[in-house]
Design an enzyme around this catalytic site. Structure first.
Site, PDB file in Angstrom:
ATOM      1  N   THR A 177       0.764  -1.122   0.044  1.00  0.00           N
ATOM      2  CA  THR A 177      -0.036   0.008  -0.063  1.00  0.00           C
ATOM      3  C   THR A 177       0.764   1.189   0.014  1.00  0.00           C
ATOM      4  O   THR A 177       1.887   1.270   0.457  1.00  0.00           O
ATOM      5  CB  THR A 177      -0.916   0.047   1.259  1.00  0.00           C
ATOM      6  OG1 THR A 177      -1.424   1.462   1.475  1.00  0.00           O
ATOM      7  CG2 THR A 177      -0.112  -0.311   2.301  1.00  0.00           C
ATOM      8  N   THR A 212      -0.350   4.601   0.917  1.00  0.00           N
ATOM      9  CA  THR A 212      -0.804   5.271   2.062  1.00  0.00           C
ATOM     10  C   THR A 212      -0.289   4.980   3.472  1.00  0.00           C
ATOM     11  O   THR A 212       0.432   5.846   4.176  1.00  0.00           O
ATOM     12  CB  THR A 212      -2.462   5.566   2.177  1.00  0.00           C
ATOM     13  OG1 THR A 212      -2.887   5.933   0.874  1.00  0.00           O
ATOM     14  CG2 THR A 212      -2.701   6.403   3.346  1.00  0.00           C
ATOM     15  N   CYS A 254      -1.249   4.714  -5.816  1.00  0.00           N
ATOM     16  CA  CYS A 254      -2.296   4.031  -4.808  1.00  0.00           C
ATOM     17  C   CYS A 254      -2.264   2.716  -5.564  1.00  0.00           C
ATOM     18  O   CYS A 254      -2.413   2.740  -6.809  1.00  0.00           O
ATOM     19  CB  CYS A 254      -3.653   4.624  -4.944  1.00  0.00           C
ATOM     20  SG  CYS A 254      -4.886   3.619  -4.135  1.00  0.00           S
TER      21      CYS A 254
END
Length: 231
Positions: free
Chosen positions: A83, A85, A196
């Site tokens: 990921t 984030t 993302c």
């Protein structure tokens, strides 16, 4: 071959892409019936997402730190956080394990530098686009980072959580994303980071003349090279 430790589930839609890409690349390099040695810990994203929205990054770091420790205990030689984030809490994760963490922004910055990119657009969740934890890793390599305007950031963020993380692909969202990509190029971006891990489900290189840097592909590829002793 080293054992890759994957920390995924954020969302599982992109984690399965990591699994596929890593195994495909190992097979392509080694041939025959070869596949990757890896350990996967998949968290429940329904526990992580509310913490993101509340800004409770410490609680999220505890969950991912525990996952990292479990992956390390299972034999992982290095860690891959599947990921973008949640690399916001990469320092907290690194503090609770001995195995090194292959940082997604560093892997991406290396590709950008190799391509001679000095100005790049960044798409991602609102957290990735607006906070410094990701952008600063790129800027440290001399790369200027452009982000969409406020209205565009809201669209990008909403599509991630309301559609892509749930496996929903809408043609109108693809059009909206490509419009943002074009606007970043018009502002001087030499390429655009799909920051993302789900974005590659929606837009790909063939959809635009602008060079797209898919962080899932980059991160998975770097993990394979590291596991095989190529970097």
């Amino acid at each position: 071959m080293q054992t890759i430790g994957l920390i995924g589930g954020m969302s599982w839609e992109s984690t399965q892409t990591y699994y596929r890409l890593i195994n495909q690349q190992v097979r392509n390099r080694l041939g025959g019936l070869h596949s990757a040695r890896l350990v996967l810990y998949s968290v429940d994203f329904a526990e992580i997402e509310p913490l993101q929205q509340r800004g409770d990054w410490d609680a999220a770091a505890e969950i991912l730190g525990s996952a990292a420790q479990a992956v390390e205990a299972a034999g992982a030689d290095f860690l891959v956080l599947c990921t973008n984030t949640m690399h916001k809490v990469a320092p907290q994760i690194e503090r609770v394990v001995q195995a090194p963490l292959l940082h997604i922004a560093d892997a991406t910055a290396s590709v950008l530098a190799s391509d001679g990119v000095t100005c790049v657009g960044l798409l991602g969740t609102r957290f990735t686009m607006e906070q410094a934890f990701y952008r600063e890793r790129l800027e440290a390599r001399g790369i200027e980072v452009l982000v969409p305007d406020a209205a565009q950031r809201e669209v990008i963020h909403a599509v991630i959580f309301q559609e892509l993380c749930q496996g929903v692909i809408k043609p109108e969202s693809k059009v909206a994303y490509l419009e943002v990509v074009d606007s970043l190029a018009q502002r001087g971006a030499q390429g655009v980071i799909l920051g993302c891990t789900e974005m590659g489900l929606l837009i790909q290189a063939g959809d635009t003349a602008v060079t797209l840097y898919d962080t899932t592909e980059i991160h998975a590829g770097q993990a394979v090279r590291l596991a095989l002793g190529e970097s």
